[in-house]
Design a protein around this motif. Structure first.
Motif, PDB file in Angstrom:
ATOM      1  N   GLU A 138       0.834  -1.210   0.000  1.00 23.13           N
ATOM      2  CA  GLU A 138       0.000   0.000   0.000  1.00 23.13           C
ATOM      3  C   GLU A 138       0.868   1.259   0.000  1.00 23.13           C
ATOM      4  O   GLU A 138       0.581   2.227  -0.708  1.00 23.13           O
ATOM      5  CB  GLU A 138      -0.936   0.017   1.208  1.00 23.13           C
ATOM      6  N   ARG A 139       1.941   1.234   0.792  1.00 21.55           N
ATOM      7  CA  ARG A 139       2.823   2.398   0.865  1.00 21.55           C
ATOM      8  C   ARG A 139       3.511   2.644  -0.480  1.00 21.55           C
ATOM      9  O   ARG A 139       3.611   3.780  -0.935  1.00 21.55           O
ATOM     10  CB  ARG A 139       3.862   2.214   1.966  1.00 21.55           C
ATOM     11  N   GLN A 140       3.957   1.572  -1.153  1.00 28.07           N
ATOM     12  CA  GLN A 140       4.592   1.726  -2.466  1.00 28.07           C
ATOM     13  C   GLN A 140       3.608   2.280  -3.489  1.00 28.07           C
ATOM     14  O   GLN A 140       3.957   3.133  -4.297  1.00 28.07           O
ATOM     15  CB  GLN A 140       5.135   0.380  -2.958  1.00 28.07           C
ATOM     16  N   ARG A 141       2.360   1.796  -3.466  1.00 23.54           N
ATOM     17  CA  ARG A 141       1.342   2.308  -4.384  1.00 23.54           C
ATOM     18  C   ARG A 141       1.095   3.789  -4.156  1.00 23.54           C
ATOM     19  O   ARG A 141       0.974   4.576  -5.097  1.00 23.54           O
ATOM     20  CB  ARG A 141       0.023   1.536  -4.204  1.00 23.54           C
ATOM     21  N   ARG A 142       0.995   4.176  -2.882  1.00 22.75           N
ATOM     22  CA  ARG A 142       0.759   5.577  -2.533  1.00 22.75           C
ATOM     23  C   ARG A 142       1.921   6.454  -3.008  1.00 22.75           C
ATOM     24  O   ARG A 142       1.715   7.529  -3.573  1.00 22.75           O
ATOM     25  CB  ARG A 142       0.564   5.692  -1.021  1.00 22.75           C
ATOM     26  N   ASP A 143       3.160   5.986  -2.805  1.00 25.98           N
ATOM     27  CA  ASP A 143       4.339   6.740  -3.239  1.00 25.98           C
ATOM     28  C   ASP A 143       4.376   6.871  -4.763  1.00 25.98           C
ATOM     29  O   ASP A 143       4.707   7.929  -5.293  1.00 25.98           O
ATOM     30  CB  ASP A 143       5.625   6.077  -2.747  1.00 25.98           C
ATOM     31  N   ARG A 174       4.293  10.324  -6.969  1.00 25.97           N
ATOM     32  CA  ARG A 174       5.319  10.687  -7.951  1.00 25.97           C
ATOM     33  C   ARG A 174       4.710  10.998  -9.302  1.00 25.97           C
ATOM     34  O   ARG A 174       5.179  11.888 -10.011  1.00 25.97           O
ATOM     35  CB  ARG A 174       6.338   9.554  -8.105  1.00 25.97           C
ATOM     36  N   LYS A 175       3.661  10.273  -9.681  1.00 25.07           N
ATOM     37  CA  LYS A 175       2.998  10.529 -10.961  1.00 25.07           C
ATOM     38  C   LYS A 175       2.374  11.918 -10.985  1.00 25.07           C
ATOM     39  O   LYS A 175       2.344  12.576 -12.015  1.00 25.07           O
ATOM     40  CB  LYS A 175       1.886   9.508 -11.212  1.00 25.07           C
ATOM     41  N   GLN A 176       1.837  12.349  -9.857  1.00 22.34           N
ATOM     42  CA  GLN A 176       1.116  13.608  -9.806  1.00 22.34           C
ATOM     43  C   GLN A 176       2.035  14.813  -9.616  1.00 22.34           C
ATOM     44  O   GLN A 176       1.584  15.945  -9.691  1.00 22.34           O
ATOM     45  CB  GLN A 176       0.068  13.572  -8.697  1.00 22.34           C
ATOM     46  N   GLN A 177       3.336  14.568  -9.373  1.00 16.35           N
ATOM     47  CA  GLN A 177       4.261  15.680  -9.233  1.00 16.35           C
ATOM     48  C   GLN A 177       4.445  16.374 -10.571  1.00 16.35           C
ATOM     49  O   GLN A 177       4.462  15.741 -11.611  1.00 16.35           O
ATOM     50  CB  GLN A 177       5.627  15.183  -8.761  1.00 16.35           C
TER      51      GLN A 177
END
Length: 146
Positions: free
Chosen positions: A40-45, A49-52
């Motif tokens: 879950e943490r990797q998905r959130r990260d 990053r995609k939205q940066q």
């Protein structure tokens, strides 16, 4: 509760015993599926990053004696870059005695800012940095949140 009891309870439920706060007295632990937590943490990260949004900075370089014809090309390039959402750094390089007359470069930079005021705002006002005078222009943030 004791560590053995907590480990036994975690094993019954088929989850891991994770130490949350080792500095606390007594240490605080939590029962959770650690593999799922890491996933879950990797998905959130990854999503973050995609939205940066990365802002690219382009630069145009001038001299105090750059004529208006060549300046027009440079301003046209700057306008194109700003419309694409990039920042533009405008640098005026001084040589020799040209440093004695910074007002010439300041007027030139002010003129560029006025010419591009419909698409850009001055983020960093003209200022000397060694043998250069710098100004940074940024695109005007529109209401659509681009």
């Amino acid at each position: 509760m004791s560590i053995n009891m907590a480990l036994g309870m975690a094993e019954e439920r088929g989850v891991d015993l994770v130490e949350v706060s080792p500095a606390a007295r007594p240490p605080v632990c939590r029962m959770m599926d650690f593999g799922k937590f890491q996933y879950e943490r990797q998905r959130r990260d990854r999503r973050a990053r995609k939205q940066q949004k990365t802002v690219e900075v382009k630069e145009i370089q001038l001299r105090p004696k750059t004529d208006m014809h060549h300046l027009g090309f440079k301003v046209r390039d700057a306008r194109r870059w700003i419309e694409k959402g990039m920042k533009v750094k405008v640098r005026v390089k001084f040589r020799g005695r040209e440093r004695e007359y910074p007002e010439i470069a300041r007027d030139r930079l002010r003129g560029i800012a006025e010419e591009l005021q419909d698409v850009a705002v001055v983020e960093l006002h003209p200022g000397m940095e060694g043998n250069n005078m710098l100004m940074v222009l940024a695109p005007i943030a529109d209401k659509s949140g681009r």
